[in-house]
Design an enzyme around this catalytic site. Structure first.
Site, PDB file in Angstrom:
ATOM      1  CB  VAL A 285      -0.932   0.010   1.245  1.00 15.73           C
ATOM      2  CG1 VAL A 285      -1.705   1.322   1.326  1.00 15.73           C
ATOM      3  CG2 VAL A 285      -1.894  -1.169   1.200  1.00 15.73           C
TER       4      VAL A 285
ATOM      5  N   GLY B 116       4.432   4.096   2.942  1.00 16.98           N
ATOM      6  CA  GLY B 116       3.987   2.848   2.330  1.00 16.98           C
ATOM      7  C   GLY B 116       4.149   1.711   3.315  1.00 16.98           C
ATOM      8  CE  LYS B 117       4.963  -1.506   8.135  1.00 21.93           C
ATOM      9  NZ  LYS B 117       5.893  -0.697   8.945  1.00 21.93           N
ATOM     10  N   GLY B 118       4.069  -2.957   3.301  1.00 22.88           N
ATOM     11  CA  GLY B 118       3.765  -4.174   2.566  1.00 22.88           C
ATOM     12  C   GLY B 118       3.655  -5.343   3.513  1.00 22.88           C
TER      13      GLY B 118
END
Ligand code: NAD
Length: 422
Positions: A66, A111-113
Site C-alpha cells: 500500500v 507505504g507498507k507491505g
C-alpha cells in the site's frame, strides 16, 4: 474515536489511525477535499504469489503493498511476513509512515507491505522464493524514486538483500537504493541497527530536560528488550539513566538502584532470557509496567496501554518506542493524568531517519562513518522534538495531536503546491 467502543474496536489499528487523523485535521481546519485525499491510500496493490515449496507442492501466497502518499517523495515503509497480515492493517501502517516521515521532515511519503505467511513454517529457500516473486510482481511500483521498502516484522537485512537483487536483475544493473535496512556490504548504513533505540534515548533525554528533570538520575522502565528496547537501554545506561525494570515475554526484573545493562545483555546471551539475572529481583510483568518512574519505554508491541490500564501508569514521560503502544482512548486518560507523551511517530523515527541516510548514501555512492550518522540523527531528533513540543504549546494540544497536525500540514501543503493532476 467515540468513547463507547468494544475492546476490539479500540484495538483496531485502522480506527486508531483514523481517530488521530480526524482530530488533528479538525484542529487544523483542513480543507474537506484534502481530508478526502489523505484519508485514503493513493495505491493498494494485491498480489497472489505462486511459490514452489521444498516438498514440491505449489502454494499461492497473498501479498499487499500500500502506498498511502507520495506527495513529499517516494513511499517508504517496511514489508512484514505474518500469518495474520490484513489489508486494513497494511493500510493503517502505510498512513502511519506518511505521518512519521513528514513529522521528522524527511522527503518520503508512506507505504507498507505484507505477505500472509507463517515464516516459522517456511525454510530459508521458501522465504527467498516468496520474497523474490513478491518483488517481481511489484516491480513496476518499486524503485528509489517510487517506493523504498525496509524490514519489518519477520523480515530482515537478508530479505532486503533478496529484494534488492531481484529488482536489480530486472533492471539489469545494481540498484542499492531500492530498499533500506540492507547488509553493510550491500550499501547498508552504519548506525542503522541502533538508530531507533538511539532516537528513543535522545527524545527521552530532551523530554526530561524540558520538564526540568535530571536525565542522569532518571528512573526508566522498559518493556521489550529487543532491537529498540535493548539499544535504548544500553545507550541510556551509558548516560547514567537508571533502568529500574525490564519486562520481557517470559518475565520481568527489577532493581531500584538500576540494572547494569551490559551485564544483563551478557546474561541474556548466555541463558537466552533476562529472567534470573542475579543482580535484580523478579517482579510481575504487569506490576513492572506500573512502577513509579520518570520514563516508561514500551518497545515491544502495539496496544499495551489501553482504556483498561492507562489510569495505572505512574511514569512522568511515556516514550513510545513501539508502534501504536497506546490506544486513542488511553490517550485521553494519560492526558488527564498529565503524562508527557512522546508519540511513536516522533519517538521511534530514528530508524526511518537513518533509513533516509542510507538511501542518500546509496544514491551518492559515498558512505558516512558512524559518527557522522549519529551526529546527523541527533541533530534531527533534537530539532524535531522541540518543534513538536513548541507546536503543542502554541496550539494548546497534546504532543501526539501536535505531531499529527505538523505532519498533516506538511503533506497537505505539498499536495496544494503540486496541484491536482487531471
Ligand atoms: P524485536 O523483535 O527486536 O524486539 C521486541 C522485543 O519485545 C522482543 O525481545 C520480544 O520478546 C519482546 N516482547 C514481545 N511481546 C512482549 C510483551 N508482551 N511484553 C514484553 N516484551 C515483549 O522488535 P523491535 O525491532 O525492537 O521492535 C519493537 C517495536 O518497535 C515494534 O512495535 C516495532 O514496530 C517498533 N519499531 C521498530 C523499529 C526498528 O527500527 N526496529 C523502528 C520503529 C518502530
Amino acid at each position: 474515536m467515540p468513547a463507547k467502543l468494544t475492546l476490539e474496536q479500540e484495538l483496531n489499528p485502522w480506527l486508531a489511525a483514523e481517530a488521530r487523523f480526524d482530530e488533528a485535521a479538525a484542529r487544523l481546519g483542513l480543507d474537506n477535499g484534502l481530508c478526502k485525499i489523505l484519508r485514503l491510500p493513493s495505491k493498494e496493490i494485491t498480489v497472489h504469489i505462486p511459490v514452489q515449496l521444498d516438498d514440491g507442492r505449489l502454494e499461492v501466497f497473498t501479498g499487499y503493498r500500500v502506498q498511502h502518499s507520495i506527495a513529499r517523495g517516494p513511499a517508504k515503509g517496511g514489508i512484514r511476513f505474518a500469518p495474520d497480515v490484513t489489508l486494513d492493517e497494511v493500510r493503517a501502517l502505510a498512513a502511519w509512515m506518511t505521518w512519521k516521515c513528514a513529522v521528522v521532515n524527511i522527503p518520503f511519503g508512506g507505504g507498507k507491505g505484507g505477505v500472509i505467511c507463517d515464516p516459522s513454517l517456511l525454510s530459508e529457500g521458501e522465504l527467498e522464493r516468496i520474497t523474490r516473486r513478491y518483488t517481481a510482481e511489484l516491480i513496476d511500483f518499486l524503485g528509489p524514486e517510487r517506493d523504498v521498502p525496509a524490514p519489518d516484522m519477520n523480515t530482515n537485512e537478508q530479505t532486503m538483500a533478496w529484494v534488492m537483487d531481484t529488482y536489480s536483475m530486472h533492471l539489469r544493473h545494481t540498484v542499492t537504493a531500492v530498499v533500506t535496512g540492507k547488509p553493510l556490504d550491500l550499501g547498508g548504513s552504519r548506525g542503522r541497527t541502533e538508530a531507533t533505540g538511539r532516537g528513543c534515548m535522545i527524545v527521552s533525554r530532551e523530554a526530561l530536560q524540558h520538564l526540568g528533570l535530571d536525565p542522569s538520575s532518571a528512573r526508566v522502565v522498559i518493556q521489550g528488550f529487543g532491537n529498540v528496547g535493548g539499544m535504548a537501554a544500553r545507550l541510556m545506561h551509558e548516560r547514567g539513566f537508571k533502568i529500574i525494570a525490564v519486562i520481557e515475554v517470559d518475565g520481568a526484573i527489577y532493581n531500584p538502584k538500576g540494572i547494569d545493562i551490559p551485564k544483563l545483555m551478557e546474561h541474556r546471551r548466555q541463558t537466552g532470557s533476562i529472567t534470573e539475572f542475579p543482580e535484580a529481583e523478579p517482579i510481575g510483568r504487569d506490576e513492572a509496567m506500573f512502577l513509579e518512574c520518570e520514563v516508561l519505554l514500551p518497545a515491544a508491541k502495539e496496544n499495551v496501554i489501553t482504556s483498561q490500564n492507562a489510569s495505572r501508569i505512574r511514569a512522568k514521560i511515556l516514550c513510545e518506542g513501539a508502534n501504536g503502544p497506546t490506544t486513542p482512548l488511553a490517550d485521553g486518560i494519560l492526558a488527564e493524568k498529565g503524562v508527557f507523551v512522546i508519540p511513536d511517530i516522533l519517538a521511534n523515527a530514528g530508524g526511518v531517519t537513518v533509513s533516509y541516510f542510507e538511501w542518500v548514501q546509496d544514491r551518492q555512492g559515498f558512505f558516512w562513518n558512524e559518527e557522522l550518522v549519529n551526529t546527523r540523527l541527533e541533530e534531527l531528533m533534537v530539532s524535531n522534538f522541540h518543534q513538536v513540543v513548541s507546536y503543542a504549546d502554541k496550539h494548546s494540544v497534546n504532543n501526539r495531536i501536535a505531531a499529527y497536525m505538523l505532519a498533516i500540514d506538511r503533506v497537505a501543503f505539498a499536495i496544494k503546491l503540486r496541484g491536482i493532476y487531471a
